[in-house]
Design a protein around this motif. Sequence first.
Motif, PDB file in Angstrom:
ATOM      1  N   HIS A  48       0.796  -1.232   0.000  1.00 32.36           N
ATOM      2  CA  HIS A  48       0.000   0.000   0.000  1.00 32.36           C
ATOM      3  C   HIS A  48       0.827   1.282   0.000  1.00 32.36           C
ATOM      4  O   HIS A  48       0.295   2.354  -0.208  1.00 32.36           O
ATOM      5  N   LYS A  49       2.117   1.193   0.250  1.00 35.26           N
ATOM      6  CA  LYS A  49       3.050   2.325   0.167  1.00 35.26           C
ATOM      7  C   LYS A  49       2.607   3.545   0.995  1.00 35.26           C
ATOM      8  O   LYS A  49       2.718   4.682   0.553  1.00 35.26           O
ATOM      9  N   ASP A  50       2.134   3.294   2.204  1.00 33.72           N
ATOM     10  CA  ASP A  50       1.724   4.372   3.095  1.00 33.72           C
ATOM     11  C   ASP A  50       2.910   4.775   3.977  1.00 33.72           C
ATOM     12  O   ASP A  50       3.359   3.983   4.804  1.00 33.72           O
ATOM     13  N   PRO A  51       3.426   5.999   3.820  1.00 34.31           N
ATOM     14  CA  PRO A  51       4.590   6.409   4.610  1.00 34.31           C
ATOM     15  C   PRO A  51       4.299   6.487   6.112  1.00 34.31           C
ATOM     16  O   PRO A  51       5.210   6.366   6.924  1.00 34.31           O
ATOM     17  N   ARG A  52       3.043   6.656   6.499  1.00 30.75           N
ATOM     18  CA  ARG A  52       2.717   6.704   7.929  1.00 30.75           C
ATOM     19  C   ARG A  52       3.025   5.391   8.627  1.00 30.75           C
ATOM     20  O   ARG A  52       3.390   5.369   9.793  1.00 30.75           O
ATOM     21  N   VAL A  53       2.873   4.297   7.907  1.00 29.73           N
ATOM     22  CA  VAL A  53       3.173   2.994   8.496  1.00 29.73           C
ATOM     23  C   VAL A  53       4.677   2.863   8.734  1.00 29.73           C
ATOM     24  O   VAL A  53       5.102   2.431   9.809  1.00 29.73           O
ATOM     25  N   VAL A  54       5.478   3.257   7.768  1.00 27.47           N
ATOM     26  CA  VAL A  54       6.942   3.203   7.937  1.00 27.47           C
ATOM     27  C   VAL A  54       7.367   4.092   9.102  1.00 27.47           C
ATOM     28  O   VAL A  54       8.163   3.681   9.954  1.00 27.47           O
ATOM     29  N   ILE A  55       6.835   5.298   9.162  1.00 30.46           N
ATOM     30  CA  ILE A  55       7.187   6.228  10.234  1.00 30.46           C
ATOM     31  C   ILE A  55       6.725   5.694  11.591  1.00 30.46           C
ATOM     32  O   ILE A  55       7.473   5.728  12.572  1.00 30.46           O
ATOM     33  N   GLY A  56       5.503   5.169  11.652  1.00 31.76           N
ATOM     34  CA  GLY A  56       4.972   4.650  12.910  1.00 31.76           C
ATOM     35  C   GLY A  56       5.741   3.446  13.418  1.00 31.76           C
ATOM     36  O   GLY A  56       6.082   3.371  14.603  1.00 31.76           O
ATOM     37  N   ILE A  57       6.026   2.501  12.531  1.00 33.20           N
ATOM     38  CA  ILE A  57       6.786   1.303  12.925  1.00 33.20           C
ATOM     39  C   ILE A  57       8.189   1.716  13.375  1.00 33.20           C
ATOM     40  O   ILE A  57       8.668   1.275  14.420  1.00 33.20           O
ATOM     41  N   SER A  58       8.836   2.561  12.600  1.00 30.47           N
ATOM     42  CA  SER A  58      10.199   2.997  12.941  1.00 30.47           C
ATOM     43  C   SER A  58      10.231   3.745  14.265  1.00 30.47           C
ATOM     44  O   SER A  58      11.092   3.488  15.115  1.00 30.47           O
ATOM     45  N   THR A  59       9.294   4.661  14.458  1.00 34.32           N
ATOM     46  CA  THR A  59       9.238   5.450  15.691  1.00 34.32           C
ATOM     47  C   THR A  59       8.935   4.564  16.887  1.00 34.32           C
ATOM     48  O   THR A  59       9.607   4.655  17.921  1.00 34.32           O
ATOM     49  N   GLY A  60       7.930   3.712  16.760  1.00 29.59           N
ATOM     50  CA  GLY A  60       7.549   2.836  17.865  1.00 29.59           C
ATOM     51  C   GLY A  60       8.671   1.898  18.265  1.00 29.59           C
ATOM     52  O   GLY A  60       8.966   1.728  19.451  1.00 29.59           O
ATOM     53  N   LEU A  61       9.309   1.271  17.278  1.00 26.16           N
ATOM     54  CA  LEU A  61      10.394   0.342  17.582  1.00 26.16           C
ATOM     55  C   LEU A  61      11.608   1.064  18.165  1.00 26.16           C
ATOM     56  O   LEU A  61      12.226   0.570  19.113  1.00 26.16           O
ATOM     57  N   ALA A  62      11.948   2.210  17.602  1.00 22.85           N
ATOM     58  CA  ALA A  62      13.094   2.966  18.130  1.00 22.85           C
ATOM     59  C   ALA A  62      12.841   3.370  19.580  1.00 22.85           C
ATOM     60  O   ALA A  62      13.723   3.216  20.444  1.00 22.85           O
ATOM     61  N   LEU A  63      11.649   3.883  19.862  1.00 21.37           N
ATOM     62  CA  LEU A  63      11.320   4.286  21.232  1.00 21.37           C
ATOM     63  C   LEU A  63      11.324   3.077  22.165  1.00 21.37           C
ATOM     64  O   LEU A  63      11.839   3.150  23.282  1.00 21.37           O
ATOM     65  N   LEU A  64      10.789   1.959  21.717  1.00 23.65           N
ATOM     66  CA  LEU A  64      10.743   0.756  22.543  1.00 23.65           C
ATOM     67  C   LEU A  64      12.149   0.243  22.860  1.00 23.65           C
ATOM     68  O   LEU A  64      12.463  -0.067  24.017  1.00 23.65           O
ATOM     69  N   VAL A  65      13.003   0.170  21.853  1.00 20.25           N
ATOM     70  CA  VAL A  65      14.366  -0.329  22.049  1.00 20.25           C
ATOM     71  C   VAL A  65      15.162   0.633  22.928  1.00 20.25           C
ATOM     72  O   VAL A  65      15.832   0.216  23.889  1.00 20.25           O
ATOM     73  N   LEU A  66      15.097   1.922  22.638  1.00 22.17           N
ATOM     74  CA  LEU A  66      15.839   2.897  23.441  1.00 22.17           C
ATOM     75  C   LEU A  66      15.374   2.907  24.895  1.00 22.17           C
ATOM     76  O   LEU A  66      16.183   3.013  25.817  1.00 22.17           O
ATOM     77  N   THR A  67      14.080   2.774  25.086  1.00 24.65           N
ATOM     78  CA  THR A  67      13.540   2.752  26.437  1.00 24.65           C
ATOM     79  C   THR A  67      13.993   1.506  27.186  1.00 24.65           C
ATOM     80  O   THR A  67      14.370   1.576  28.356  1.00 24.65           O
ATOM     81  N   ALA A  68      13.973   0.363  26.507  1.00 18.53           N
ATOM     82  CA  ALA A  68      14.394  -0.878  27.163  1.00 18.53           C
ATOM     83  C   ALA A  68      15.882  -0.848  27.524  1.00 18.53           C
ATOM     84  O   ALA A  68      16.279  -1.350  28.573  1.00 18.53           O
ATOM     85  N   LEU A  69      16.677  -0.252  26.666  1.00 16.45           N
ATOM     86  CA  LEU A  69      18.121  -0.238  26.907  1.00 16.45           C
ATOM     87  C   LEU A  69      18.556   0.868  27.875  1.00 16.45           C
ATOM     88  O   LEU A  69      19.419   0.646  28.728  1.00 16.45           O
ATOM     89  N   PHE A  70      17.972   2.056  27.730  1.00 17.77           N
ATOM     90  CA  PHE A  70      18.474   3.207  28.487  1.00 17.77           C
ATOM     91  C   PHE A  70      17.419   3.932  29.311  1.00 17.77           C
ATOM     92  O   PHE A  70      17.736   4.900  30.004  1.00 17.77           O
ATOM     93  N   GLY A  71      16.166   3.519  29.213  1.00 17.66           N
ATOM     94  CA  GLY A  71      15.073   4.265  29.827  1.00 17.66           C
ATOM     95  C   GLY A  71      15.188   4.469  31.317  1.00 17.66           C
ATOM     96  O   GLY A  71      14.989   5.568  31.824  1.00 17.66           O
ATOM     97  N   HIS A  72      15.508   3.417  32.050  1.00 11.58           N
ATOM     98  CA  HIS A  72      15.562   3.514  33.507  1.00 11.58           C
ATOM     99  C   HIS A  72      16.629   4.510  33.944  1.00 11.58           C
ATOM    100  O   HIS A  72      16.424   5.298  34.871  1.00 11.58           O
TER     101      HIS A  72
END
Length: 132
Positions: free
Chosen positions: A70-94
């Motif tokens: 479907h080539k929707d850029p919102r999906v790429v941005i949402g997946i990238s943002t969500g995963l980046a925030l999740l990984v960064l939070t798990a590694l450095f959040g505390h």
Amino acid sequence: MNSSAQSLLDKLSIGASVLCAVQCIATPLLLAVYPSLWFLPEDEHAFHLALILFILPMSVIAGFSGCKQHKDPRVVIGISTGLALLVLTALFGHDLVGETGEKVATILASLILAFTHLRNYRLCRARSCQHC
């Protein structure tokens, strides 16, 4: 990737994201009520890393293979943002934002991923329905 596998991966990704958010909210409440629950992981950091190892490949495969359709850029941005925030939070959040900030960031990342996968699922399903 065929549409049924795509659909399954999006649904699993939504479920995993919701599980992550529920775990963040429920664990402190359960421990306050029942401090001797043996089935909860003692090392919450290890549990978060295990969830990320489960969520990361599933989200990447589901999100980006859906975008091929479907080539929707919102999906790429949402997946990238969500995963980046999740990984960064798990590694450095505390260390960076403390326990409460880590929970808020994890819940936010989980919600971003869940809603993005829902959008991806709907877009893929709408495209498949048009070609029937």
